[in-house]
Every structure is written in structure tokens, then in C-alpha cells.
Design an enzyme around this catalytic site. Structure first.
Site, short mmCIF file in Angstrom:
data_model
loop_
_atom_site.label_atom_id
_atom_site.label_comp_id
_atom_site.label_asym_id
_atom_site.label_seq_id
_atom_site.Cartn_x
_atom_site.Cartn_y
_atom_site.Cartn_z
N LYS A 67 -7.63 0.53 -0.14
CA LYS A 67 -6.83 -0.12 0.91
C LYS A 67 -7.41 -1.49 1.20
O LYS A 67 -8.62 -1.70 1.02
CB LYS A 67 -6.86 0.71 2.19
CG LYS A 67 -5.76 0.38 3.15
CD LYS A 67 -4.50 1.12 2.77
CE LYS A 67 -3.36 0.86 3.70
NZ LYS A 67 -2.26 1.79 3.42
N THR A 155 9.45 4.51 0.81
CA THR A 155 8.66 5.28 1.78
C THR A 155 9.59 5.97 2.78
O THR A 155 9.42 7.16 3.10
CB THR A 155 7.63 4.37 2.49
OG1 THR A 155 6.99 3.56 1.50
CG2 THR A 155 6.59 5.18 3.23
N1 GLU Z 1 1.02 0.85 1.62
C1 GLU Z 1 1.65 2.02 1.14
C2 GLU Z 1 0.89 3.27 1.56
O1 GLU Z 1 0.11 3.23 2.47
C3 GLU Z 1 1.94 1.96 -0.34
C4 GLU Z 1 0.77 1.99 -1.26
C5 GLU Z 1 1.13 1.73 -2.71
O2 GLU Z 1 2.31 1.67 -3.05
O3 GLU Z 1 0.19 1.58 -3.49
O4 GLU Z 1 1.09 4.33 1.05
#
Ligand code: GLU
Length: 377
Positions: A67, A155
Site C-alpha cells: 500500500k 470495487t
Molecule cells: N486500492 C484498491 C484496494 O484497496 C485496489 C488495489 C489494486 O487494485 O491493486 O483494494
């Protein structure tokens, strides 16, 4: 890893702080979004990197967890400044081995989107023109820059699918004190950002659920008959606020609306929204964690004690990284989706046609023999 870097904006030097954390690199590349937020800090980034590991494992996507964050309020900067800052941040990440198609692949998160991902991919490409997989260094890119259709809404769509799946199990639905399907269920959504907007839109338009309240930064909209999500979203785009939206009542204190009675509560904004302070007053049957970590550890215990079912973030919001996986695969395989498929479909079509032709010839042959036999008798 913490990075501090200066950027000259309108003649003034500003120093920015950013992070990228890797939780598990048993599977490479590691994967996870980069957020732009003024409240971002190292602890949060580390916790969210761990969550990414679990998320990828649950949906069986072969990535490790990572992250990133930049401590910035993006609304205070214009497009050019944000591009400059993003490109400089990317440069630092690439140089330190925290951004590449095979090791660490960021994606959008709170405060970032397709535009930032396009800048990042382009910066990486300039630093590594020899890397034929450069497109796969980030996901969530615009479709005309190597992204794939469906990533933006992925999402939110995943939140909908997780709830649909829940309602396919009558015992679990009964355990949560409900029956039937999603149709007519009263849902409160906190946050009409990318995740909350798409989840609320799909749940109301495709599943017949009623979005009875939408909680935003500047208050909440309530309509027990169900809000029109698209209309609310367009209103926010136009006016920059939910205040004044005609088809609902307005409550200035959004936090209070979290405690309003509903069947399903979807916190889709930030972490730490349901805490020991308000957990005893939350009046819902099911909480679907669309945001990352919206229910604190202490609140989780209280809610369970009260018999409220919680569907965890690591499963509920894993749709984003799932579709990111498809984008990454497409980028490294260098072939458009559908190109192989079309050929396969064509071949299968030919096979079926040949088979049918063979059957027709056989039938004619058998009928011929029968006719001959009949004429002899
Ligand atoms: N930011 C999104 C999450 O927290 C997507 C992460 C991604 O696609 O790598 O799941």
C-alpha cells in the site's frame, strides 16, 4: 519506506511526504493502491498493506500485499501541480524499487484515479524504455492507456456481488434476522465516492434494494422510499455538495444517520467510522465493509455481541484488485482480450457446423437405405 521530496510549485518549494509499505512478498508482484490524503500516515499504510495480502489471498489473486500514500490534500492543488507531484513521487518509488511490473504494482485508492495512474505509467516508461511490460507497472489506468473496461466500477460491483452471494444462503440471511432477497432491503451508504456510488447504484438499479440514506462529508440525504443514486451523484458533480438536493430530507450531522434503522449498512468512506463510541447504537442487521477498516476492533466485538453480522472488507471490497489482476495479465500478455477468444469461437463454430453437416449426410444415407428396403418389400 518513507520518502520526502521537494517540488517547486508556482515558484515556491514544497516538501511532500509519502510512503510505500510491503507486507508480504511471498507472491510477486506485491499489489495495492496509493492514496492521496492529508491524514495519511505510516501506521495506516502498513495496516492497509497487510489487508491487501489477505484480500488477494481470499479472492485467490496471486499477488502479495502492499500500500502507498502521499500526505497531501489533492483539492488544494491544480491539475498541473498534481501531475508534477505525482511524477516526482513516482520517480522516487521507481528508483527505490517500489514500483515495477514484476515487483510492486500500485493502483488507485482514496484521492487517486485513472489520471494519476496514467502519469505514473508514463513516468515509469520514460525511466525504463527498455521494459516491454512497462504498461503493467500500475493498474487502474484509463482504457486508452492500457487499462481495461470495468476497472473503475469493479470495487462497487464486487460489493454488490458479495451481498448477492450472501443472500444466496438462506441460513446466513436468517441468522442476520432477514429473509428473502436484496429486493426491498433498506440500505444506508456512507460515502458516494467511487466505491459507494457504484455499489449503491448497482444495488438499487439491478437488485431492487432501497437506498434510504446517503451519508457524505457535508451531511446526509434521507428518503425512506429510496434515493435515486444517479441523480444524487449528478447533483454532487454539479453543485459540489449534497445540500439542496430536492428529492430527500437533509441531515447536517451525517454521523447520526449511521445510527438510523436499516437492513444493511454499507460504510464506503474511510476507516474507523464505527467505533466503541457508536457501536451500541448502530441499528442494522448486516454491515458490509466496502471501505477499508470502517469498523474498529473494539466496535467489532460489540456488534457481534449484539448479533449484527459483519461482512469483512478483505472480502467485500476485493473486486478492485480482482479486476486489477485482469488488467495486469492483459498488459504482460500483450494481447487484447477477445482476440484469442474470437478465433476459438470461430473454430468451435466450424466444428459444430461440420458435425451438423455430417449428421445431415448420415441421416440422408440412412433414409436412403430405408427407402430402398421399403421398395423391395
Ligand atoms: N486500492 C484498491 C484496494 O484497496 C485496489 C488495489 C489494486 O487494485 O491493486 O483494494
Amino acid at each position: 519506506m518513507q520518502i520526502r521530496f521537494p517540488v517547486k510549485i508556482k515558484g515556491e518549494i514544497e516538501v511532500f511526504t509519502g510512503w510505500r509499505a510491503v507486507h508480504s512478498n511471498h507472491r510477486l508482484p506485491v499489489k495495492g493502491g496509493i492514496r492521496y490524503a492529508s491524514y495519511a500516515d505510516q501506521d495506516e499504510v502498513e495496516a492497509l498493506a497487510a489487508l491487501m495480502t489477505y484480500k488477494c489471498a481470499i479472492v485467490d489473486v496471486p499477488f502479495g500485499g502492499s500500500k502507498g500514500a502521499l500526505q497531501i490534500d489533492p483539492s488544494k492543488y491544480d491539475r498541473d501541480a498534481l501531475e508534477q507531484i505525482t511524477r516526482r513521487f513516482t520517480l522516487e518509488l521507481v528508483r527505490k524499487g517500489y514500483l515495477s511490473p514484476s515487483e510492486n504494482v500500485p493502483a488507485p485508492d482514496v484521492g487517486t484515479g485513472q489520471r494519476e495512474m496514467a502519469w505514473m505509467a508514463d513516468t515509469y516508461k520514460h525511466l525504463h524504455p527498455e521494459d516491454i511490460n512497462y504498461m503493467a507497472c500500475v493498474t487502474g489506468k484509463p482504457v486508452n492507456h492500457g487499462g481495461i473496461r470495468g476497472r473503475v466500477e469493479a470495487t462497487g460491483r464486487g460489493v454488490e456481488y458479495a451481498l448477492q452471494e450472501f443472500f444466496r444462503h438462506p441460513a446466513d440471511v436468517g441468522h442476520a434476522g432477514m429473509s428473502g432477497t436484496l429486493e426491498g432491503k433498506r440500505i444506508i451508504v456512507q460515502g458516494l465516492g467511487n466505491v459507494g456510488y457504484h455499489a449503491a447504484k448497482f444495488l438499487s438499479e439491478d437488485d431492487g434494494a432501497l437506498i434510504t440514506a446517503i451519508i457524505e462529508r457535508d451531511g446526509a440525504l434521507i428518503n425512506d422510499k429510496g434515493l435515486k443514486v444517479e441523480a444524487v451523484y449528478q447533483y454532487i458533480q454539479e453543485h459540489g455538495t449534497i445540500k439542496g438536493y430536492p428529492d430527500a430530507s437533509f441531515e447536517a450531522d451525517g454521523k447520526v444517520v449511521l445510527e438510523k434503522s436499516c437492513d444493511i449498512l454499507i460504510p464506503a468512506a474511510l476507516e474507523g467510522q464505527i467505533t466503541v463510541e457508536n457501536a451500541a447504537r448502530i441499528d442494522t442487521k448486516l454491515i458490509a465493509e466496502a471501505a477499508n477498516g470502517p469498523v474498529t476492533f473494539g466496535a467489532d466485538a460489540i456488534l457481534r455481541e449484539r448479533g449484527i453480522t459483519i461482512m469483512p472488507d478483505a472480502y467485500v471490497n476485493a473486486g478492485g484488485v480482482t479486476v486489477s489482476y485482469f488488467e495486469w495479465i492483459r498488459n504482460i500478455s500483450h494481447i487484447r482480450f477477445g482476440r484469442m477468444q474470437r478465433r476459438q469461437d470461430e473454430m468451435r463454430g466450424h466444428q459444430i457446423a461440420n458435425l451438423l453437416r455430417g449428421v445431415a449426410i448420415l441421416r440422408k444415407f440412412v433414409l436412403g437405405i430405408q427407402a430402398q428396403a421399403n421398395s423391395k418389400t
